[in-house]
Scaffold this motif. Structure first.
Motif, PDB file in Angstrom:
ATOM      1  N   ALA A  38       0.991  -1.495   0.103  1.00 33.49           N
ATOM      2  CA  ALA A  38      -0.138  -0.101  -0.181  1.00 33.49           C
ATOM      3  C   ALA A  38       0.658   1.167  -0.002  1.00 33.49           C
ATOM      4  O   ALA A  38       0.781   2.023  -0.664  1.00 33.49           O
ATOM      5  CB  ALA A  38      -1.048   0.095   1.232  1.00 33.49           C
ATOM      6  N   GLU A  40       3.924   1.395  -0.959  1.00 32.95           N
ATOM      7  CA  GLU A  40       4.559   1.609  -2.406  1.00 32.95           C
ATOM      8  C   GLU A  40       3.567   2.104  -3.320  1.00 32.95           C
ATOM      9  O   GLU A  40       3.955   2.901  -4.559  1.00 32.95           O
ATOM     10  CB  GLU A  40       5.172   0.362  -2.768  1.00 32.95           C
ATOM     11  N   ALA A  41       2.335   1.801  -3.388  1.00 27.57           N
ATOM     12  CA  ALA A  41       1.252   2.155  -4.283  1.00 27.57           C
ATOM     13  C   ALA A  41       0.992   3.780  -4.190  1.00 27.57           C
ATOM     14  O   ALA A  41       1.063   4.534  -5.037  1.00 27.57           O
ATOM     15  CB  ALA A  41      -0.100   1.485  -4.063  1.00 27.57           C
ATOM     16  N   TYR A  42       0.891   4.429  -2.746  1.00 31.50           N
ATOM     17  CA  TYR A  42       0.916   5.751  -2.624  1.00 31.50           C
ATOM     18  C   TYR A  42       2.001   6.299  -3.092  1.00 31.50           C
ATOM     19  O   TYR A  42       2.031   7.347  -3.750  1.00 31.50           O
ATOM     20  CB  TYR A  42       0.640   5.893  -0.984  1.00 31.50           C
ATOM     21  N   ARG A  44       4.060   5.607  -5.582  1.00 30.46           N
ATOM     22  CA  ARG A  44       3.818   5.570  -7.176  1.00 30.46           C
ATOM     23  C   ARG A  44       2.972   6.642  -7.646  1.00 30.46           C
ATOM     24  O   ARG A  44       3.259   7.095  -8.443  1.00 30.46           O
ATOM     25  CB  ARG A  44       3.541   4.050  -7.559  1.00 30.46           C
ATOM     26  N   LEU A  61      -5.369   3.663  -7.882  1.00 28.47           N
ATOM     27  CA  LEU A  61      -4.606   3.414  -6.734  1.00 28.47           C
ATOM     28  C   LEU A  61      -4.911   1.850  -6.558  1.00 28.47           C
ATOM     29  O   LEU A  61      -3.724   1.214  -6.360  1.00 28.47           O
ATOM     30  CB  LEU A  61      -5.155   4.087  -5.497  1.00 28.47           C
ATOM     31  N   GLN A  63      -5.585  -0.448  -8.816  1.00 28.08           N
ATOM     32  CA  GLN A  63      -4.963  -1.155  -9.680  1.00 28.08           C
ATOM     33  C   GLN A  63      -3.628  -1.161  -9.557  1.00 28.08           C
ATOM     34  O   GLN A  63      -3.023  -2.351  -9.914  1.00 28.08           O
ATOM     35  CB  GLN A  63      -5.166  -0.366 -11.268  1.00 28.08           C
ATOM     36  N   VAL A  64      -2.820   0.048  -9.352  1.00 28.52           N
ATOM     37  CA  VAL A  64      -1.375  -0.152  -8.862  1.00 28.52           C
ATOM     38  C   VAL A  64      -1.058  -0.813  -7.947  1.00 28.52           C
ATOM     39  O   VAL A  64      -0.125  -1.680  -8.248  1.00 28.52           O
ATOM     40  CB  VAL A  64      -1.083   1.393  -8.536  1.00 28.52           C
ATOM     41  N   ALA A  65      -1.863  -1.055  -6.771  1.00 28.66           N
ATOM     42  CA  ALA A  65      -1.694  -1.950  -5.796  1.00 28.66           C
ATOM     43  C   ALA A  65      -1.705  -3.198  -5.983  1.00 28.66           C
ATOM     44  O   ALA A  65      -1.033  -4.237  -5.690  1.00 28.66           O
ATOM     45  CB  ALA A  65      -2.522  -1.549  -4.338  1.00 28.66           C
ATOM     46  N   SER A  66      -2.706  -3.544  -6.698  1.00 30.09           N
ATOM     47  CA  SER A  66      -3.003  -4.898  -7.149  1.00 30.09           C
ATOM     48  C   SER A  66      -1.913  -5.334  -8.299  1.00 30.09           C
ATOM     49  O   SER A  66      -1.423  -6.472  -8.025  1.00 30.09           O
ATOM     50  CB  SER A  66      -4.458  -5.088  -7.939  1.00 30.09           C
ATOM     51  N   ASN A  67      -1.362  -4.638  -9.026  1.00 29.42           N
ATOM     52  CA  ASN A  67      -0.365  -5.086 -10.015  1.00 29.42           C
ATOM     53  C   ASN A  67       1.122  -5.287  -8.934  1.00 29.42           C
ATOM     54  O   ASN A  67       1.604  -6.088  -9.255  1.00 29.42           O
ATOM     55  CB  ASN A  67       0.152  -3.739 -10.882  1.00 29.42           C
ATOM     56  N   LEU A  68       1.058  -4.201  -8.009  1.00 27.23           N
ATOM     57  CA  LEU A  68       2.260  -4.476  -7.222  1.00 27.23           C
ATOM     58  C   LEU A  68       2.440  -5.876  -6.313  1.00 27.23           C
ATOM     59  O   LEU A  68       3.278  -6.558  -6.114  1.00 27.23           O
ATOM     60  CB  LEU A  68       2.643  -3.264  -6.119  1.00 27.23           C
TER      61      LEU A  68
END
Length: 188
Positions: A38, A40-42, A44, A61, A63-68
């Motif tokens: 989470a 890392e997503a913030y 990004r 947010l 989607q980015v977190a899911s990809n990470l």
């Protein structure tokens, strides 16, 4: 401009932080990994030029977190596969404890030489790699705790430990090849 970006990300965290971490915890089955992903997503989103112009920041947010999280799960799977292959090779080499009663002096000496070689190969590692490996093996710390201790990401810790394992394995393979005439003949 920068204050607008900071406020936008702060509002995003306040509005969706708990739900994002719950989502990631379900996906990763590990609350501490979920918290790191989470963050890392913030980060990004913060690194974007103008995150406040996103049409649907919540969806972006997540989607980015899911990809990470998917990347993290892939690395975890590769790491566990590597560790399993290491365990399998140890079993093939013989699972008898060389320090067990009845072990011959030759076996005990060979085991001590292998251990000395492993210690020497650990000493050859770069500092962070060596620290991560020793914190994992000697102190029994989790990757998350090691990452905090070394002030690096969990993925860096995973890479350091894999690097250390590969380095030790290569040193052992070189020793085994040097002591085995058949192995020397097979080399090109």
């Amino acid at each position: 401009m920068n204050k607008l970006k900071q406020q936008f990300v702060s509002d995003l965290i306040a509005d969706h932080g708990n739900s994002l971490e719950r989502f990631l915890t379900r996906k990763l089955d590990n609350p501490s990994d979920a918290a790191e992903i989470a963050q890392e997503a913030y980060l990004r989103i913060y690194r974007l030029q103008q995150p406040e112009t996103l049409d649907n920041a919540r969806a972006f947010l997540f989607q980015v977190a899911s990809n990470l999280a998917v990347d993290h799960l892939r690395r975890r799977t590769l790491h566990y596969r590597f560790l399993k292959s290491e365990e399998g090779q140890g079993e093939e080499a013989g699972s008898q404890d060389p320090n067990a009663s009845g072990a011959s002096p030759e076996k005990i000496l060979a085991a001590r030489e292998r251990l000395a070689l492993i210690y020497a190969s650990i000493d050859e590692l770069p500092l962070k790699c060596r620290q991560a490996f020793l914190l994992s093996r000697n102190s029994g710390l989790s990757y998350t705790a090691i990452a905090r201790e070394l002030d690096v990401s969990v993925s860096s810790v995973e890479k350091y430990i894999l690097q250390a394992l590969k380095h030790c394995r290569a040193a052992l393979a070189r020793q085994d090849g040097a002591g085995n005439p058949a192995a020397v003949i097979k080399r090109p």
